[in-house]
Design an enzyme around this catalytic site. Sequence first.
Site, PDB file in Angstrom:
ATOM      1  N   ASP A 113       0.861  -1.186   0.000  1.00 39.27           N
ATOM      2  CA  ASP A 113       0.000   0.000   0.000  1.00 39.27           C
ATOM      3  C   ASP A 113       0.897   1.234   0.000  1.00 39.27           C
ATOM      4  O   ASP A 113       1.748   1.386   0.873  1.00 39.27           O
ATOM      5  CB  ASP A 113      -0.904   0.006   1.237  1.00 39.27           C
ATOM      6  CG  ASP A 113      -1.785   1.239   1.290  1.00 39.27           C
ATOM      7  OD1 ASP A 113      -2.723   1.336   0.483  1.00 39.27           O
ATOM      8  OD2 ASP A 113      -1.518   2.125   2.134  1.00 39.27           O
ATOM      9  N   GLU A 163      -1.182  -1.368  -5.304  1.00 38.45           N
ATOM     10  CA  GLU A 163      -2.373  -0.620  -5.699  1.00 38.45           C
ATOM     11  C   GLU A 163      -2.065   0.285  -6.889  1.00 38.45           C
ATOM     12  O   GLU A 163      -0.921   0.667  -7.133  1.00 38.45           O
ATOM     13  CB  GLU A 163      -2.889   0.221  -4.526  1.00 38.45           C
ATOM     14  CG  GLU A 163      -1.931   1.303  -4.053  1.00 38.45           C
ATOM     15  CD  GLU A 163      -2.524   2.143  -2.942  1.00 38.45           C
ATOM     16  OE1 GLU A 163      -3.759   2.359  -2.954  1.00 38.45           O
ATOM     17  OE2 GLU A 163      -1.757   2.596  -2.077  1.00 38.45           O
ATOM     18  N   ASP A 219      -3.320   1.743   6.804  1.00 37.27           N
ATOM     19  CA  ASP A 219      -2.397   1.320   5.750  1.00 37.27           C
ATOM     20  C   ASP A 219      -2.082  -0.170   5.825  1.00 37.27           C
ATOM     21  O   ASP A 219      -1.980  -0.845   4.791  1.00 37.27           O
ATOM     22  CB  ASP A 219      -1.105   2.146   5.822  1.00 37.27           C
ATOM     23  CG  ASP A 219      -1.371   3.628   5.608  1.00 37.27           C
ATOM     24  OD1 ASP A 219      -2.282   3.950   4.833  1.00 37.27           O
ATOM     25  OD2 ASP A 219      -0.658   4.460   6.220  1.00 37.27           O
TER      26      ASP A 219
END
Length: 359
Positions: free
Chosen positions: A177, A265, A347
Amino acid sequence: MLKAYKFRLYPTEIQKAYFANCFGCARFVYNRMLNDKIEHYKETNQMLKNTPAQYKNEFPFLKDVDSLALANAQQNLEKAYKNFFRDKSVGFPKFKSKHKSNDSYTTNNQGGNIRIEDNKIKLPKIGFVKIRQHRDFDGLIKSCTISMTKTGKYFISILVEQEVPEWVPAEHKIGIDLGISDFAVTTNDADESVKHANPKCLYRSEQKVKKAQRALSRKQKGSKNREKARLVLAKKHEKIVNQRKDFLHKLSDQITDENQVIVIETLRSSNMMKNHKLAKAIGDVSWSEFCRQLAYKAEWKGGTLIKADRFYPSSQICSACGQRDGKKALHIRAWTCPECGTTHDRDINASRNLLVLAK
């Protein structure tokens, strides 16, 4: 497999003059060919097929430089045209500016006219140039790109064709992330989460950059003192770039060395930078460059990089029970799932959800 190796060059004053001539001629040919294509299309509505050889009689100085440098400038222009017609969002080819564009040219190896001997590299039309070869490589040299930075340093990028090395892939999986407060939060298949701090290269040097910029703005244009101030400012920007590249390469090497499957991501930096409060911080972290490095390094090492769907709600789903809790403001860094009562770090929870996508 094609792989590029970049080394520092130490040319003589005569060789520097030749390189400057090559940089200028390659830029001139690119701009002239682009201008003629535009004018010809306006008159005939047809694409002009022109080559650098057509301009050598009118501009004799083009004969003094490596012809392959001009040929590669032509190929770059043709590639820019193809990219534009393939995807209009890429934009129409632009003219190269003498002061803003990168000073570089590319030449090809033909019949062994590019080779390294005794800490020197042989280049077409200029002969041997001193090189600092800090690492060895095996394979056939395909082409070389010579470039000069804004601080006056010369580099050469050597494209080499070599066999794909045998690499024993790691068997681990990892979810990544990306963020600003922490550059990356990773969670592996052993449920070990690590936060990699954001180096904030620009932020830490911003005051020095501002001071150098103010000093430059006070100097008279065209003066020697202005050139000295420009060099000071360029060196500070160059240091920031080098610090950022060093961090990104070390982290991407570590991740691709230790993991077989990497899930990351997908972020649209251009859209996120419309938020003026975060634009500078987002530009400083260089997410796109990090993803690019992960992609080609994973390919080299037999790994797999998976990019999650742009709209995948990694920060909205509870990694414990799968409950989707909806969007959350950026200032919310921890939350409790209303379904199972698990408290999540925002996160770390996102990286765990990304890890689920690993196949």
